[in-house]
Design an enzyme around this catalytic site. Structure first.
Site, PDB file in Angstrom:
ATOM      1  CG  ASN A  32      -4.489   0.337  -6.278  1.00  0.00           C
ATOM      2  OD1 ASN A  32      -5.116   1.372  -6.462  1.00  0.00           O
ATOM      3  ND2 ASN A  32      -4.484  -0.299  -5.115  1.00  0.00           N
ATOM      4  CB  THR A  35     -10.920   5.273  -5.802  1.00  0.00           C
ATOM      5  OG1 THR A  35      -9.616   5.766  -5.501  1.00  0.00           O
ATOM      6  CG2 THR A  35     -11.452   4.491  -4.606  1.00  0.00           C
ATOM      7  CE1 TYR A 145      -7.916  10.207   2.760  1.00  0.00           C
ATOM      8  CE2 TYR A 145      -9.110  11.932   3.933  1.00  0.00           C
ATOM      9  CZ  TYR A 145      -8.355  11.522   2.851  1.00  0.00           C
ATOM     10  OH  TYR A 145      -8.041  12.417   1.855  1.00  0.00           O
TER      11      TYR A 145
END
Ligand code: UDP
Length: 308
Positions: A32, A35, A145
């Protein structure tokens, strides 16, 4: 094989796409681009064996035809990125892993999860073997994360045990090389960019915290070996050569012939004090050993940063 790579336009994912295409496979890259960047994959534009789909993998994935392998690489991976995108980071590790495992199950494909040394948190054991359960703060800023990846590992093992999906889990330690973003925020790209611009290198804390840096080509070799193996439990891949962050910064100043100095800033919350992989399992079961020494890998990376 016909292979799906999520996060295929990112730093690691794009190098994996290169390797898979080089080995003769067909690659469907899904990203997407939060990053990742198309600049990392545009050299495959005219390759009939490569296809790019711009999609968030937390949404339902529809791919027509057979799929032999799903590599789930999508996730922000730099501390500044997962601080900027905490909820997308949790979602891609949790929902994205669910969607990609579901795709693998449906297609009777093998599955490969990119996990991380962050599952060990701020480790109380050094070096870290795969058997270490870790020391993670679930509600700290890095928890988005770390916990997403821990959940992803649990879900992957559940699909392996309950649904019989052939799964693999890699725990990746700090990796560097060409295609890291200059503003990615991690130590190596920050230091190289600062040194080349003649700016002071920002050391967080005293710089006595340690990391073990692995060059991208070694990592990709380890990934491919693990993907083709019959090991379903997590495997550490990283370079066990451990240095302090201050020493890393000084090495980069020397290799770039920079006049930059060091400047000291606050240490981020929950920043691990040490990190070094125990790679006994990878050595014994995969015959894998890193081949690129730090200075050699930094030279190539510095050249890439200069030319890009
Ligand atoms: N670090 C630093 N200066 C920077 C960027 C990072 O001193 O400009 C430190 C950071 O605090 C950590 C280490 O370098 O201790 C590695 O950070 P990185 O973001 O590369 O990855 P991490 O291993 O923390 O996930």
């Amino acid at each position: 094989m016909r292979i799906v790579v999520t996060g295929g336009a990112g730093f690691l994912g794009s190098h994996l796409c290169d390797k898979l295409l080089h080995e003769g496979h067909e690659v469907i890259c899904i990203d997407n681009l939060i990053t990742g960047t198309v600049a990392n994959i545009e050299h495959h534009d005219s390759n009939e064996k490569f296809r790019f789909i711009n999609q968030d993998v937390t949404e339902y994935l529809y791919i027509s035809g057979n799929i032999d392998y799903v590599f789930h690489f999508a996730s922000p991976a730099s501390p500044i990125d997962y601080l900027k995108y905490p909820i997308p980071t949790l979602k891609v590790g949790a929902l994205g892993t669910h969607k990609t495992l579901g795709l693998a199950k449906d297609k009777k494909a093998s599955f490969f999860l990119t996990s991380t040394s962050e599952v060990y948190g701020d480790p109380l054991v050094n070096p870290q073997p795969e058997s270490y359960w870790g020391n993670v703060n679930p509600i700290g800023p890095r928890g988005v994360y770390d916990e997403a990846k821990r959940f992803a590992e649990a879900l992957t093992m559940a699909y392996n045990r309950y649904h019989g999906v052939n799964t693999h889990i890699i725990r990746i330690f700090n990796t560097y090389g060409p295609r890291m973003r200059k503003n990615d925020g991690r130590a190596v790209p920050n230091f190289i960019t600062q040194a080349l611009n003649g700016e002071d290198l920002t050391i967080y804390g005293k710089g006595d915290q340690t990391r073990s840096f692995c060059y991208i080509s070694d990592l990709i070799d380890g990934i491919y070996r693990l993907a083709m193996s019959d090991i379903n439990t997590p495997v550490n891949i990283g370079n066990p050569s451990e240095i302090s962050i201050k020493e890393c910064a000084e090495t980069i100043i020397r290799l770039t012939n920079s006049k930059s100095k060091l400047t000291f800033k606050d240490l981020p919350v929950d920043d691990p004090k040490v990190r070094r992989p125990d790679i006994t399992l990878a050595k014994e079961k995969l015959g894998w050993n890193p081949a690129v020494m730090l200075e050699q890998g930094l030279h190539t990376t510095i050249d890439w940063f200069k030319s890009s």
